[in-house]
Design an enzyme around this catalytic site. Structure first.
Site, PDB file in Angstrom:
ATOM      1  N   HIS A 112       8.748 -10.466  25.164  1.00  0.00           N
ATOM      2  CA  HIS A 112       8.479  -9.047  24.911  1.00  0.00           C
ATOM      3  C   HIS A 112       8.521  -8.824  23.399  1.00  0.00           C
ATOM      4  O   HIS A 112       9.594  -8.757  22.814  1.00  0.00           O
ATOM      5  CB  HIS A 112       9.513  -8.179  25.621  1.00  0.00           C
ATOM      6  N   ASP A 118       7.827  -6.393  20.502  1.00  0.00           N
ATOM      7  CA  ASP A 118       7.524  -5.016  20.134  1.00  0.00           C
ATOM      8  C   ASP A 118       6.539  -5.020  18.975  1.00  0.00           C
ATOM      9  O   ASP A 118       6.745  -5.695  17.970  1.00  0.00           O
ATOM     10  CB  ASP A 118       8.824  -4.290  19.782  1.00  0.00           C
ATOM     11  N   ASP A 146       9.045  -2.158  29.109  1.00  0.00           N
ATOM     12  CA  ASP A 146      10.033  -1.502  28.237  1.00  0.00           C
ATOM     13  C   ASP A 146       9.691  -0.062  27.891  1.00  0.00           C
ATOM     14  O   ASP A 146      10.342   0.540  27.049  1.00  0.00           O
ATOM     15  CB  ASP A 146      10.151  -2.342  26.942  1.00  0.00           C
ATOM     16  N   HIS A 165       5.408   1.723  22.054  1.00  0.00           N
ATOM     17  CA  HIS A 165       6.614   2.402  22.543  1.00  0.00           C
ATOM     18  C   HIS A 165       7.820   2.410  21.602  1.00  0.00           C
ATOM     19  O   HIS A 165       8.909   2.839  22.012  1.00  0.00           O
ATOM     20  CB  HIS A 165       7.008   1.890  23.936  1.00  0.00           C
TER      21      HIS A 165
HETATM   22 ZN    ZN Z   1      10.003  -2.890  23.646  1.00  0.00          ZN
END
Ligand code: ZN
Length: 1005
Positions: A262, A264, A374, A578
């Site tokens: 994951h 970001d 997420d 996000h």
């Molecule tokens: Zn995230």
């Protein structure tokens, strides 16, 4: 039998930690190390490889915050190691307890080909398996000294989050740069003992399996000669073979492991660093896929793929090769893993358009599943968008973070505002960073709420955010849990393979209706106000740019800026990631976002201007045209057209005897008292007061706001316990524009200036608020106590609106104490309602009050304006902000929709004499056009997207303002689904509540 369980368990831990793990690398020799520190931002690979390095020694400090250092390591494999497996161990100074969020490296061969990433739990580079001895080793490391922002004492304010404030102090100390013999047998023994030890601790103490494993572990430890682990590891492993080969129970939970990282797209690092994080992790994962034939890795966020393609062609070549094997899998089908609360209707749709199109164009792959592990909650408009994009399934684990309520399902159908249902899975492992620990696997099996009918769950497995993805240790552990008594079974599978099994075994899953509200991170609807304004304004400008450019293209042959709009959309979509739009990134990210939004506004302004001038005719004719981009007629100007605007009657402003001013425009009469508070908003048409008796509207309220954790993300409910009403005014006077009142207030170290005005001929009170904000850990709200008895209220979402309760009967309702709106919030009694519309705020709260005197119930609606958290950006939201709101008494939901568009899409006056008829007209106010554009395939077809916006059924006729030869209903990607009948240039429409429709109109030459 005497109980020696704790003794054996403690023995396992100590022997593993102190003897067996250290024996994985029994011999090592140091490498020569040299380094070149790039003077500024990252440099191209060729430049890093050719720079002249200086010597550096293990133990030396290196790495200014956000710097790049190119290490060169060299050495010779000792001849005595011939026949053995040899690895380079390159420890940049990692903190192994924190996989990610710190320094990282990407290792290259001298010819510039990438080898793999270096991460806290992935520090090895294979030199030879086996070596011949005598090989010369030379490797280059592009090392990023990204500072640690989220530390062991998290959420402390830090200036490290922006290169401009981070200083130059070295962040790391070079820890180990060696060639080492890798003893694979010992490594396998470590994995055996970890898997069995971790499983054992999860099994019931009164069950036989736990004791069988424990006795086998004991026998294995007895076989290890602690002075010769390497010589005895094989014998120890033999003693574990039996307990590792007993198969899982038939009822065991089935876990589909999906290799994952994951990453970001920006967060505690800037966008440019994500480009490199992705390159490092994908290098690791392509290398692991070559080593591990059963392993499957899935990567979402088309933007991250596009970055690799654009910036790291050498890595991209490996990625495309791995994709062809079917085991490096694009997943998700969105441009980024965006927020889903705040993006507007069209932007949410375009996340899918651009995400899916990238994977289709590059690989011919179309995903069914939406991958948002997420994202901070899911708006109720999303299911219809997912379906309209041609997708079917959703995965997230985030709702497990909710503070109050436990969600009742892990696999279910999620029903949106229009009735669309999407098959949804929440991985019960409750993380997107599964590491194949026994505790995680056991938690997934125990936690799974759909036991008894369903048996499958998914586990996203690997370290994200610079942790490097899945490790060989995770793969080795998964292999042992493939079919192991006492454990859930673990199989590497693609998301699509998992969903196919999950759907097949669960034909009638339970249904959850309405938004998937995250009971946490509610302040992300307010933090970093300028980023949010940039998003909203960009969305509005994109609508205008597409509309006017399409109109100009069809009417005048003006060139349609396909490439520019594509690029700008992708920029805006990226910033809906996000941690960007929610305001939870470091200062660097938000500082850059502000600049980017300004450039976007400039470029879109230019596109709009050029198109309008192409349409407007003779600019010297002395006439002025007003362009109306809103979906409803305004001042006599049709929706999507341009003409001379009607002028309206003037507004009356009178001083009040008791101080303050009264405004009246024939529709509303507004009383503003001597403190600048709105005491009355009287609807002259309905003969009704909007403000709650004895209360004041347009009341600014300030709260202390210091959450227990996650400062930029969270507002904790106790913030409400303390409130200060800002009632003292420095100045209340007529404003510069006619029919307006200006109110100035000072508080703390801040100042607010408001202009309240009644626009001529419109039933709304406009409120412009400018705040020069210099508070710390405070929350500023703008309150409207309304004389409305309402059990629920509507907030605009994508392609419609969703209702929430005004009361707190249940814990689910109480937890929604801060929620998201787009352009409007609306509440009503039968026949009369009030809307509050805004140009850029998202957070709000609604509460009810009952008067003790007569049980009259009133409802207070508050817009959230500003916060001042200090982590991760210590200066969050300091400075000047401008907001526009309007209170619309007597508003139906249709009025709320219309006024919401009006406040976001100001009219534009352009000199010219050629009235512009709309490209598309729809004769029912309830059917709202969200996009008019030319088709992305550059065929010249006109795409029009619209939806039923009132929540009811609608019949309407769509009339094209140009000759059409054919009409097709399409999906969001503009792919035809069905031909539609048209009579001449008109199409008859019949829509169900909130139904979204996209039509492709082919032009008759
Ligand atoms: Zn995230």
């Amino acid at each position: 039998m005497h109980d020696d369980r704790e003794l054996v368990e403690a023995r396992l831990k100590r022997v593993l930690d102190e003897r067996i793990r250290p024996a994985v690398y029994p011999e090592s020799v140091p490498l020569e190390v040299a380094v070149w520190h790039a003077p500024g931002e990252p440099v191209p690979v060729a430049e890093g490889l050719s720079a002249v390095p200086e010597p550096i020694a293990v133990g030396d400090q290196w790495g200014a915050p956000w710097g790049t250092s190119w290490f060169t390591v060299s050495g010779t494999v000792p001849a005595a190691w011939a026949g053995r497996n040899v690895e380079a161990i390159l420890d940049l100074g990692f903190d192994e307890n924190m996989p990610g969020f710190q320094c990282e490296g990407l290792v290259y061969r001298p010819d510039g080909t990438p080898v793999k990433g270096l991460n806290p739990r992935n520090q090895w580079i294979r030199v030879g398996a086996p070596v011949e001895g005598g090989e010369e080793v030379r490797l280059h490391i592009e090392a990023a000294s990204n500072p640690v922002i989220l530390d062991y004492h998290p959420f402390l304010p830090t200036t490290l989050g922006d290169k401009e404030t981070a200083g130059t102090a070295p962040q790391y100390r070079l820890a180990r740069m060696d060639l080492a013999v890798f003893d694979e047998t010992v490594w396998q023994l470590v994995i055996d003992l970890e898997v069995l030890g971790e499983l054992m601790r999860e099994l019931p103490v009164d069950g036989a399996r736990r004791w069988e494993i424990m006795r086998a572990v004991e026998r294995a430890l007895d076989a290890v000669d602690l002075q010769d682990v390497n010589g005895t590891a094989a014998a120890a492993r033999e003693r574990l073979a039996g307990v590792l080969s007993t198969p899982a129970q038939p009822s065991a939970h089935r876990i589909s492991a999906v290799g994952h990282a994951h990453i970001d797209s920006a967060w505690l690092w800037p966008l440019r660093e994500t480009v490199r994080k992705v390159a490092r992790t994908t290098s690791n994962m392509t290398a692991l896929l070559e080593d591990e034939p059963a392993f499957v890795f899935a990567m979402s966020q088309a933007q991250q793929w596009a970055w690799v393609k654009e910036h790291r062609p050498e890595v991209w070549a490996r990625v495309t090769k791995a994709v062809a094997t079917g085991r490096f899998v694009p997943t998700g089908g969105m441009w980024v893993e965006s927020d889903t609360n705040m993006p507007g209707s069209e932007a949410m749709a375009r996340q899918f358009v651009h995400g899916k199109r990238f994977f289709l164009d590059e690989f011919g792959i179309e995903n069914d599943e939406v991958w948002l592990p997420d994202t901070f909650g899911f708006a109720a408009g999303l299911p219809q968008i997912i379906k309209a994009a041609g997708s079917k399934r959703l995965l997230t684990q985030k709702i497990s973070w909710s503070q109050t309520n436990r969600f009742p399902h892990h696999t279910f159908l999620w029903e949106g505002i229009d009735g669309t249902r999407i098959f949804t899975h929440f991985p019960p492992v409750d993380t997107y960073n599964c590491s194949m620990k026994g505790s995680e696997i056991a938690h997934a099996a125990r936690n799974f709420k759909d036991k008894g009918i369903a048996r499958h769950s998914l586990a996203p497995t690997g370290w994200g955010d610079g942790g490097g993805g899945t490790t060989r240790e995770m793969v080795a552990k998964a292999a042992r849990m493939r079919d192991l008594e006492g454990s859930a079974t673990v199989t590497w599978e693609t998301p699509a393979e998992f969903f196919a099994k999950a759907e097949a075994e669960y034909p009638n899953p339970p249904v959850w209706v309405g938004e998937l509200y995250l009971e946490l991170h509610r302040a992300t609807l307010t933090s970093q106000a300028k980023t949010k304004q940039g998003n909203r304004r960009s969305e509005s400008l994109l609508r205008e740019a597409e509309l006017w450019a399409a109109t100009a293209a069809v009417r005048t042959g003006h060139p349609y800026p396909h490439e520019r709009l594509d690029r700008i959309w992708k920029t805006v979509l990226l910033h809906q990631f996000h941690d960007i739009l929610p305001g939870s990134s470091i200062a660097w990210v938000h500082r850059e976002a502000e600049k980017t939004y300004a450039a976007v506004a400039d470029e879109l302004g230019g596109i709009i201007d050029a198109a309008q001038h192409a349409l407007a005719g003779d600019p010297s004719a002395g006439a002025t045209l007003v362009f109306n981009a809103a979906p409803h007629t305004r001042h006599g100007v049709p929706a999507g057209g341009a003409s001379a605007a009607h002028t309206e009657d003037a507004v009356v402003l009178r001083p009040r005897d008791e101080g303050g001013y009264e405004l009246e425009n024939g529709l509303l009469r507004v009383e503003i008292d001597g403190h600048g508070l709105v005491r009355s908003v009287y609807d002259l048409t309905a003969g009704r007061e909007a403000v709650a008796p004895g209360q004041a509207a347009n009341l600014l309220q300030i709260h202390p706001d210091f959450p227990n954790m996650w400062d930029a993300w969270d507002v904790d409910e106790f913030y409400r316990n303390t409130v200060t009403d800002l009632v003292a005014a420095d100045e209340v006077a007529p404003g510069e524009e006619p029919g307006s009142v200006r109110v100035v207030r000072s508080f703390g170290r801040s100042k607010v200036t408001q202009v309240l005005s009644l626009p001529p001929g419109a039933g709304r009170l406009d409120i412009r608020t400018e705040v020069d904000w210099h508070e710390t850990e405070k929350f500023l709200k703008l309150a409207f106590p309304l004389d409305v008895h309402a059990e629920r209220y509507a907030s605009e979402s994508q392609y419609g609106h969703a209702y929430r309760a005004t009361h707190t009967n249940t814990s689910w309702e109480a937890a929604k104490f801060e929620a998201c709106n787009h352009r409007f919030v609306h509440l009503e009694e039968p026949g009369w309602g009030v809307a509050l519309v805004n140009d850029s705020t998202y957070g709000h709260d609604v509460t009810r009050t009952v008067r003790a005197t007569d049980a009259g119930t009133t409802t207070t609606l508050r817009a959230s304006l500003l916060r001042a958290p200090r982590f991760p950006d210590p200066e969050t939201d300091q400075g000047v902000h401008r907001f526009r709101h309007a209170l619309v008494p007597g508003a139906t939901i249709g009025d709320a929709v219309r006024e919401g568009y009006f406040i976001n899409l100001p009219e534009r006056a352009v000199p010219g004499d050629a009235e512009v008829a709309p490209l598309v007209t729809i004769d029912n106010e309830a059917v709202v056009v969200t996009a008019v554009k030319l088709a992305d395939d550059e065929s010249g077809d006109v795409i029009v997207r619209f939806h039923e916006a009132h929540g009811g059924r609608a019949r309407a006729t769509l009339t094209a303002g140009f000759p059409i030869s054919g009409v097709a209903a399409t999906d969001l990607l503009e792919r035809p689904i069905a031909e539609r009948r048209h009579e001449g240039d008109a199409v008859s429409l019949s829509l169900r509540p909130f139904e979204l429709v996209t039509l492709r109109l082919s032009r008759r030459p």
